[in-house]
Enzyme design. Structure first.
Site, PDB file in Angstrom:
ATOM      1  N   ASP A  10      43.798  35.443 -68.516  1.00 34.13           N
ATOM      2  CA  ASP A  10      45.070  35.835 -67.884  1.00 34.13           C
ATOM      3  C   ASP A  10      44.885  37.181 -67.198  1.00 34.13           C
ATOM      4  OD1 ASP A  10      47.825  35.744 -67.205  1.00 34.13           O
ATOM      5  OD2 ASP A  10      48.259  37.140 -68.818  1.00 34.13           O
ATOM      6  N   SER A  11      45.811  37.492 -66.332  1.00 33.71           N
ATOM      7  CA  SER A  11      45.771  38.789 -65.653  1.00 33.71           C
ATOM      8  C   SER A  11      46.068  39.937 -66.616  1.00 33.71           C
ATOM      9  CB  SER A  11      46.794  38.793 -64.524  1.00 33.71           C
ATOM     10  OG  SER A  11      48.068  38.446 -65.036  1.00 33.71           O
ATOM     11  N   GLY A  43      50.467  38.790 -59.615  1.00 34.46           N
ATOM     12  CA  GLY A  43      51.572  38.072 -58.968  1.00 34.46           C
ATOM     13  C   GLY A  43      52.032  38.655 -57.656  1.00 34.46           C
ATOM     14  N   CYS A  73      47.102  32.096 -66.724  1.00 31.03           N
ATOM     15  CA  CYS A  73      47.863  32.808 -65.694  1.00 31.03           C
ATOM     16  C   CYS A  73      48.389  31.810 -64.654  1.00 31.03           C
ATOM     17  CB  CYS A  73      46.943  33.823 -65.022  1.00 31.03           C
ATOM     18  SG  CYS A  73      47.710  34.734 -63.699  1.00 31.03           S
ATOM     19  N   ASN A  74      49.699  31.792 -64.464  1.00 35.34           N
ATOM     20  CA  ASN A  74      50.293  30.862 -63.497  1.00 35.34           C
ATOM     21  C   ASN A  74      49.859  31.185 -62.073  1.00 35.34           C
ATOM     22  OD1 ASN A  74      52.871  29.269 -64.884  1.00 35.34           O
ATOM     23  ND2 ASN A  74      52.257  31.124 -65.930  1.00 35.34           N
ATOM     24  N   THR A  75      49.793  32.494 -61.760  1.00 32.90           N
ATOM     25  CA  THR A  75      49.430  32.886 -60.401  1.00 32.90           C
ATOM     26  C   THR A  75      48.005  32.439 -60.091  1.00 32.90           C
ATOM     27  OG1 THR A  75      50.855  34.818 -60.692  1.00 32.90           O
ATOM     28  CG2 THR A  75      49.392  34.824 -58.794  1.00 32.90           C
ATOM     29  N   THR A 186      53.438  33.664 -67.420  1.00 33.58           N
ATOM     30  CA  THR A 186      53.019  33.944 -68.799  1.00 33.58           C
ATOM     31  C   THR A 186      53.957  34.874 -69.563  1.00 33.58           C
ATOM     32  OG1 THR A 186      51.692  35.683 -67.770  1.00 33.58           O
ATOM     33  CG2 THR A 186      50.535  33.684 -68.477  1.00 33.58           C
ATOM     34  N   HIS A 187      54.607  35.780 -68.824  1.00 35.25           N
ATOM     35  CA  HIS A 187      55.380  36.825 -69.497  1.00 35.25           C
ATOM     36  C   HIS A 187      56.797  36.400 -69.868  1.00 35.25           C
ATOM     37  CE1 HIS A 187      52.021  39.075 -68.072  1.00 35.25           C
ATOM     38  NE2 HIS A 187      52.490  40.219 -68.553  1.00 35.25           N
TER      39      HIS A 187
HETATM   40  N1  DGL Z   1      49.938  36.167 -65.518  1.00 34.28           N
HETATM   41  C1  DGL Z   1      50.823  36.185 -64.379  1.00 34.28           C
HETATM   42  C2  DGL Z   1      51.414  34.797 -64.197  1.00 34.28           C
HETATM   43  O1  DGL Z   1      51.549  34.024 -65.126  1.00 34.28           O
HETATM   44  C3  DGL Z   1      51.930  37.198 -64.542  1.00 34.28           C
HETATM   45  C4  DGL Z   1      51.468  38.632 -64.498  1.00 34.28           C
HETATM   46  C5  DGL Z   1      50.883  39.033 -63.171  1.00 34.28           C
HETATM   47  O2  DGL Z   1      51.601  39.098 -62.163  1.00 34.28           O
HETATM   48  O3  DGL Z   1      49.690  39.279 -63.168  1.00 34.28           O
HETATM   49  O4  DGL Z   1      51.763  34.453 -63.101  1.00 34.28           O
END
Ligand code: DGL
Length: 267
Positions: A10-11, A43, A73-75, A186-187
């Site tokens: 993840d980020s 993001g 991480c979704n992004t 994720t958050h």
């Molecule tokens: N992990 C990122 C997501 O799920 C959220 C945090 C970010 O912007 O890096 O999109």
């Protein structure tokens, strides 16, 4: 290979919400988690930058001999998946968008389905594409919520500031009466109580973590790589602020992270 770890990327710390579901679903597996805390947020960054960062981060996990990669991480799932699959083939890669789309359609087969996510995920249209690929007629609404990530990273998960930010993003979306709301970042699961209160009782909140855990378990079983036996220790890698990672990460993981178990890595 069965004893190799599952890599989770993840980020930052938010992907620990996904790791929490993975640990609950597969208690015999060991996990190595990498949070690119030095370069969060992804993001708000462009697709090329996110892809470059994601490939570098996953290389660090691959060096630690993983049997499967979860892109929590979704992004990164939305923009970097083809590059990750290509760079690390034949490593199995599970992202969070496809399971999230499936969970949303299971919760609300007719929609409308609203997706809240980072600017990058919304811009990539990743959830919209994944939902439409499975149910072309279901209306999909999207809203970027950039302030929610820094709030969660601060450990601010309730209170007036949190409510104001959620209202700012959700009010116009809620006017369009979605049946389900996907927490496409994720958050957001740590803000779930506040989001649910503001969304009201008629909207089903969808969090892909449990569906991702099922997808991982299915894939490991199919490849004959599921581990059996007593639990194994987990490892955490962060690209910045290891102590902070251990302290705030506990909110996301839902259990203690010993500061000594977080290793600082340079990508
Ligand atoms: N992990 C990122 C997501 O799920 C959220 C945090 C970010 O912007 O890096 O999109």
């Amino acid at each position: 290979m069965k004893d190799a770890a599952i890599g989770v990327f993840d980020s930052g710390m938010g992907g620990l919400t996904v790791m929490r579901a993975l640990m609950a679903g597969m208690p015999s597996e060991s996990f190595v988690y990498l949070g690119d805390t030095a370069r969060l947020p992804y993001g708000t960054k462009g697709a090329d930058t996110v892809t470059r960062y994601a490939v570098q981060a996953v290389s660090a996990l691959v060096k630690r001999k993983i049997k499967l990669l979860v892109v929590a991480c979704n992004t990164a799932s939305g923009v970097a998946l083809p590059a990750l699959n290509e760079a690390f083939a034949p490593l199995p890669v599970i992202d969070v968008i496809a399971p999230g789309a499936e969970a949303a359609l299971a919760a609300s087969p007719q929609g409308p389905i609203a997706v809240i996510a980072t600017e990058g995920t919304v811009r990539a249209g990743a959830y919209e594409r994944a939902i439409r690929a499975r149910a072309p007629k279901v209306p999909v609404l999207q809203q970027a919520c950039p302030l929610l990530v820094p709030l969660a990273e601060e450990g601010l998960i309730e209170g007036a500031i949190v409510d104001l930010a959620i209202h700012r993003y959700l009010d116009s979306l809620l006017e369009r009466a979605p049946a389900a709301l996907v927490l496409g970042c994720t958050h957001y699961p740590v803000l779930r109580d506040a989001i649910a209160r503001i969304a009201g009782p008629d909207i089903v909140l969808v969090d892909s973590a449990a569906t991702v855990a099922l997808a991982v378990e299915r894939r490991l079983a199919q490849d004959g790589l599921l581990r059996e036996g007593p639990p194994m220790p987990h490892r955490f890698l962060a690209t910045d602020a290891a102590k902070r990672f251990a302290r705030i990460g506990e909110i996301f993981l839902g259990q203690r992270i010993a500061p000594g178990s977080v290793e600082l890595v340079d990508l």
